[in-house]
Write an enzyme that holds these catalytic residues in place. Structure first.
Site, PDB file in Angstrom:
ATOM      1  N   LYS A  36       0.841  -1.200   0.000  1.00  0.00           N
ATOM      2  CA  LYS A  36       0.000   0.000   0.000  1.00  0.00           C
ATOM      3  C   LYS A  36       0.880   1.257   0.000  1.00  0.00           C
ATOM      4  CE  LYS A  36      -3.777  -2.451   2.145  1.00  0.00           C
ATOM      5  NZ  LYS A  36      -4.384  -2.949   3.368  1.00  0.00           N
ATOM      6  N   GLN A  48      -4.919  -2.004   9.508  1.00  0.00           N
ATOM      7  CA  GLN A  48      -4.701  -3.297   8.848  1.00  0.00           C
ATOM      8  C   GLN A  48      -5.235  -4.432   9.723  1.00  0.00           C
ATOM      9  OE1 GLN A  48      -3.268  -3.722   5.666  1.00  0.00           O
ATOM     10  NE2 GLN A  48      -3.982  -5.801   5.967  1.00  0.00           N
ATOM     11  N   ASP A  86     -11.467   2.321   4.218  1.00  0.00           N
ATOM     12  CA  ASP A  86     -11.868   0.918   4.045  1.00  0.00           C
ATOM     13  C   ASP A  86     -13.384   0.796   3.879  1.00  0.00           C
ATOM     14  OD1 ASP A  86      -9.918  -0.940   3.769  1.00  0.00           O
ATOM     15  OD2 ASP A  86      -9.601  -1.288   5.913  1.00  0.00           O
TER      16      ASP A  86
END
Ligand code: NAP
Length: 295
Positions: A59, A103, A126
């Site tokens: 990422k 994460q 997200d």
């Protein structure tokens, strides 16, 4: 890749499509930087899970490529929940942070939902915050979870108009299955969601014009279950052992028996080289959207 080259045009290529998404994101980032904004993503990694570390590194690399500033917060495995919530609170208030990503998975002592709920909805890249899930359900502009968003972009490369299609989604996670169903419904598909408790699952799959497989079981979906000329989006990422010339090697496969399915369907995503690439590209897209939402 295939003995029969005629299958090549059936592949929905995540590499090509994700590059297109990334190009568009890069261009928009140049534009908004000209207006004095500097899109930035904060990534919180708790513990030392090797797979998570690789995802976070990927990422970061992608952020650099498209011009997003990324900051990694690497936290100790034994950190307590309050400390993570405090960090998120600080990032929520920080005008120099546009997107916040935690994460997953988190260590067992941390309540995942509590962490998700703490992220400011407009920084929730997200798309997992209940407010964003609600916005998606109401079909209003929202930050949409990256993987299903990527699946929709891939689908629309084959069918711009999905209206009236029978779509079957296997899986009901908050990350993939549930938002996927909502996106398909919002695109006027007739959606059936199946899961581990569904009886005779192949009966549903055999009626699907569009099949989204998000299970996590290697080659779970058999070619004989599939409808002729259907479109298959394989979200699954499974690492299996294969024996090659007497050597035991690891290989990534999806949830669909790709080699057999491709003979029958009109289009299918490969694993690797499919949805996974779209997920990272859509994370960049969401960071851009989040930045614009905060403008
Ligand atoms: P998850 O939270 O474990 O959900 C799996 C879903 O599959 C559950 O809803 C489960 O049903 C269902 N399921 C399990 N066994 C089944 C069976 N025998 N028959 C029918 N349904 C069954 O996983 P996830 O986060 O949604 O991820 C799914 C897969 O996608 C995994 O392989 C993951 O690695 C992959 N993934 C890939 C990307 C990407 O970027 N490509 C992103 C995210 C996830 P129940 O609800 O009844 O348990």
């Amino acid at each position: 890749m295939f003995k029969n080259e005629s299958y090549a045009d059936k592949i929905i290529d995540g590499k090509i499509i994700s590059l297109k998404v990334l190009e568009e994101v890069s261009k928009s980032i140049i534009d908004i930087k000209a207006k004095g904004l500097n899109p930035s993503l904060a990534v919180i990694l708790v513990g030392n899970d090797p797979a998570s570390s690789v995802y976070v590194r990927n990422k970061k690399i992608m952020c650099e490529k498209v011009g997003i500033k990324s900051t990694e917060f690497k936290l100790d495995e034994n950190i307590n929940e309050e400390q993570i919530l405090d960090l998120i609170n600080t990032l929520n208030k920080d005008s120099g942070t546009n997107g916040i990503l935690v994460q997953f998975p988190l260590p067992a002592h941390i309540n995942k939902q509590k962490i998700i709920n703490k992220i400011a909805p407009d920084k929730d890249v997200d798309g997992l915050h209940p407010i964003n899930a609600g916005r998606l359900m109401n079909n209003v502009e929202s930050l949409v979870p990256c993987t299903p968003q990527g699946c929709m972009i891939m689908l629309k490369t084959r069918h711009e108009d999905l209206s009236g299609k029978n779509a079957v989604v296997i899986g009901r996670s908050n990350l993939v299955g549930r938002p996927m169903c909502q996106l398909l419904t919002n695109s006027d598909c007739t959606v059936t969601q199946v899961h581990s408790k569904t009886l005779n699952i192949e009966n549903y799959i055999s009626r699907a014009d569009i099949l989204i497989a998000a299970i996590g079981i290697p080659k779970f979906v058999k070619a004989e279950w599939l409808k002729e000329k259907s479109i298959i989006i394989d979200v699954g990422i499974n690492r299996i052992s294969v024996n090659s010339n007497g050597e035991n090697k690891k290989k990534l496969v999806g949830d669909v028996d790709f080699e057999e399915a491709i003979k029958k369907v009109s289009a299918i995503t490969p694993v690797p080289g499919g949805v996974g690439l779209m997920t990272v590209a859509c994370l960049m897209r969401n960071t851009l959207i989040a930045t614009k939402l905060q403008m």
